[in-house]
Write an enzyme that holds these catalytic residues in place. Sequence first.
Site, mmCIF file in Angstrom:
data_model
loop_
_atom_site.group_PDB
_atom_site.id
_atom_site.type_symbol
_atom_site.label_atom_id
_atom_site.label_comp_id
_atom_site.label_asym_id
_atom_site.label_seq_id
_atom_site.Cartn_x
_atom_site.Cartn_y
_atom_site.Cartn_z
ATOM 1 N N LYS A 214 -7.350 0.906 -3.385
ATOM 2 C CA LYS A 214 -7.028 0.504 -2.131
ATOM 3 C C LYS A 214 -7.053 1.655 -1.216
ATOM 4 C CE LYS A 214 -5.168 -1.723 1.549
ATOM 5 N NZ LYS A 214 -4.174 -2.552 1.461
ATOM 6 N N MET B 113 -11.887 5.833 3.414
ATOM 7 C CA MET B 113 -12.998 6.026 3.663
ATOM 8 C C MET B 113 -13.432 5.214 5.063
ATOM 9 S SD MET B 113 -16.319 7.120 2.812
ATOM 10 C CE MET B 113 -17.664 7.011 4.150
ATOM 11 N N SER B 114 -12.768 3.859 4.958
ATOM 12 C CA SER B 114 -12.925 3.000 6.159
ATOM 13 C C SER B 114 -12.309 3.667 7.470
ATOM 14 C CB SER B 114 -12.243 1.789 5.851
ATOM 15 O OG SER B 114 -12.995 1.063 4.853
ATOM 16 N N THR C 221 0.722 -1.149 -0.053
ATOM 17 C CA THR C 221 0.032 -0.065 0.047
ATOM 18 C C THR C 221 0.985 1.307 -0.053
ATOM 19 O OG1 THR C 221 -1.716 -1.159 1.257
ATOM 20 C CG2 THR C 221 -1.854 1.273 1.323
ATOM 21 N N LYS D 287 -27.794 23.465 10.071
ATOM 22 C CA LYS D 287 -28.424 23.837 10.969
ATOM 23 C C LYS D 287 -28.300 22.966 12.401
ATOM 24 C CE LYS D 287 -32.694 23.089 13.002
ATOM 25 N NZ LYS D 287 -33.778 22.706 13.277
#
Lengths: 248, 248, 248, 248
Positions: free
Chosen positions: B123, B129-130, B48, B192
Amino acid sequence: YTPRDCVAGADFIITMLPNGKLVEAVAFGDNGFAGAMKEGSLFIDMSTISPFENGAIRTRIEKAGHSMMECPVGRTSADAVTGTLLLLAGGTQDQIKKAHDLLLCMGNELIDAGGPGMGIRLKIVNNFMSIALNALSAETAVLCESMGLSLNVAIDMMKGTPAIRSHFTTTWQNKVLMGDLTPAFMVDLAHKDLGIALDIGNKLHVPMVMGAACREIYNQASGFGFGRKDWTSILVYLRNMQKGNRNS
Amino acid sequence: YTPRDCVAGADFIITMLPNGKLVEAVAFGDNGFAGAMKEGSLFIDMSTISPFENGAIRTRIEKAGHSMMECPVGRTSADAVTGTLLLLAGGTQDQIKKAHDLLLCMGNELIDAGGPGMGIRLKIVNNFMSIALNALSAETAVLCESMGLSLNVAIDMMKGTPAIRSHFTTTWQNKVLMGDLTPAFMVDLAHKDLGIALDIGNKLHVPMVMGAACREIYNQASGFGFGRKDWTSILVYLRNMQKGNRNS
Amino acid sequence: YTPRDCVAGADFIITMLPNGKLVEAVAFGDNGFAGAMKEGSLFIDMSTISPFENGAIRTRIEKAGHSMMECPVGRTSADAVTGTLLLLAGGTQDQIKKAHDLLLCMGNELIDAGGPGMGIRLKIVNNFMSIALNALSAETAVLCESMGLSLNVAIDMMKGTPAIRSHFTTTWQNKVLMGDLTPAFMVDLAHKDLGIALDIGNKLHVPMVMGAACREIYNQASGFGFGRKDWTSILVYLRNMQKGNRNS
Amino acid sequence: YTPRDCVAGADFIITMLPNGKLVEAVAFGDNGFAGAMKEGSLFIDMSTISPFENGAIRTRIEKAGHSMMECPVGRTSADAVTGTLLLLAGGTQDQIKKAHDLLLCMGNELIDAGGPGMGIRLKIVNNFMSIALNALSAETAVLCESMGLSLNVAIDMMKGTPAIRSHFTTTWQNKVLMGDLTPAFMVDLAHKDLGIALDIGNKLHVPMVMGAACREIYNQASGFGFGRKDWTSILVYLRNMQKGNRNS
């Protein structure tokens, strides 16, 4: 007609107003209805207002010898038309029982949130999560698209991960909510990956203020000793922060 | 053994390393393997790392007359042991076909991300996001608990809303992704509600840096004319921001 | 004594209260003083409240045929004791003239902020800047110390730069406030340096939520075409944002 | 000419490059100069790079038996032309003495930052503070202007307060840096004022991501028991955070 006029003889009084000041004004202002409530009647506020305002209003109503519960609603304006709203009831068992049939005219599902004031709290919590998730999803989608990756491909893939399936009902259930912080995925690795994503965002001008704030959460959690614990331990870290770290 | 030694005669070369500098060093450093790749062999990086690093490495490999694809993985370290990882393949159709059987030794599901470099992008997007969702969920949970509301009640309720069901697969599908911004729930109302949640958080010392950043997104979106549009239009607002608003 | 009792026969009525609701209650609540103000008297609110609340109260006072100005104060509680507060007067020329001698009993310097409501605005602006600067300075100091650099050395050095000398009175005067955006120091270089500082902070667990938010401002400004302009052009970028970019 | 060619016979080798990778490449890459440094020569890096990269490069240079110091610069590109840069020297006393006359050709003021690596740290700290302050000043200015308050009036007023005069050299000197946290201005009041400013910003669409992040700092500091302490105690709070709160 003044609010006071309107409630004459009514068994139920329902308000659904844009903010707490208005609810207060309608109940306690000039010609407010509070002084004219019938013996044994029930006031149901369905507005989305602060729980603190909700509590203050309920206290005044009860001091005046009357009864109040709240029942904010979920779903969309279309559901308001069709009577299929989600009802988030905050009141005593007696209040909810009494209001049940009336409320079900507006919605088709009622959740007992656990007592007076809990209905509005539930609404606030759900709305915060939904609204913030919407913006976070948008940051993610723009990151995706700006890198030339198909958003559809990403959504399809994330359907199988917590990114779409939620942490509340997946990762958290078997880890942090069970008290197990042994790492399935370590905070420090998550922190590293956030750094990569933000570096990309800062090259491609993706707006990621939530992502940037998030990186600092993992940064601090790691500094507090959670680096090699499971990523779900962020919940423990934030709980400790809220308590002023007194229990950590 | 040096990296160069290791690849002698190999049809496939696989790396899975903590960062891009290491991948680069193993391939192109002293005794790196790049110079010793066999004719027709395929280099598969499963690390990664940044898509920019991934692209730079692939370019060098290809300039040297060799072939490279990437295939980072999803799921947990337990899945690595049992060979049930999720494989995010980024490569040409030929590369993916060639690597397919080998990769399936490590995982049980392979996603074709859409071309070279798209696997690592997928990935990054999923992890961003996770990981960010995990922290946002924790802010929400601590807000919930600090108000005295049961987290279980909140989770049960949110199972029926985008808060847990995700926006990607619910609200977005019928609104913003269809180009429909007529409001089911308006940006200004969401804005709001965020203000209410943050005011509570600031009374109860709930740590909400992501929520605070989020409020500013809705604030700006409203200023750019999205106030009375559907909340899913935040995606359009952020897309415009990324483009320097040139298309808005 | 009720508020109403207190103002009987008074030429000046002064309030200094913790929030706007209290000012409103004292003026217009049960036994509020508004109805009992003497002909020709002047109400001076010295509280730090929202300008919107200030405006609403002034409107009601004026509708009742009376006169109101505001005069929040600066400096410390010690200065309140010694009568050396800084007076931030918001009112008409006549009002300020009338109140001048009385106010100077509490402070030793009076600033005419430019009209009714401008005194409270000035207070808010100064406090926002001072309070946020305090936290930003702390992020910087902790970054400094955590890298092993002497804070005294850093402070001595920054005495010669905008870091301590302020941008308002140095860099801005000759650049953005003159309409000159040719780069003395480019937005893109500033953006790069922020990235370096944040990467350090994320290695050493320095809490830098303001710095992280700031990086995203420069990121977006660059995306909007300010990358090769002077760093003071961030003012122009944020002005455009506030206007919904209509004038950019 | 390669870097290696350039340094033949040189007593001083100076680099000033956009990032650390480039410095590394010029020193240690193909035909890098490191192997060709003359006995007794001194390498001076004037780039703005990460202190970690700086340290790694110095270590390699020293392992090769050579000497390195750093000397990044301050002020503007105009000062580079006129030789009036600010020199931030990080090195041993001997190194700085040796380089002194040469460096003074480029600048007119040299600061000894306190040892090897401290020059680049000083540069990073000053730049972080200056760059972030610029954006914070812009948030403040837009808040000011959007409320209809003259920016000139605000700047004139803030000349007398920490908003322009800095906290480092005013409030901090007599309070937190002396260990005195008795309140001249309490954290909780500062927190309240931030809330007012942000509420205004969220009505007028002022972009205030730094202000929003800042509010959360005060929120947390208050939760950790600093609410009734002096606002300068935010430094102590953030120091504790950086240490994982181990000393609080």
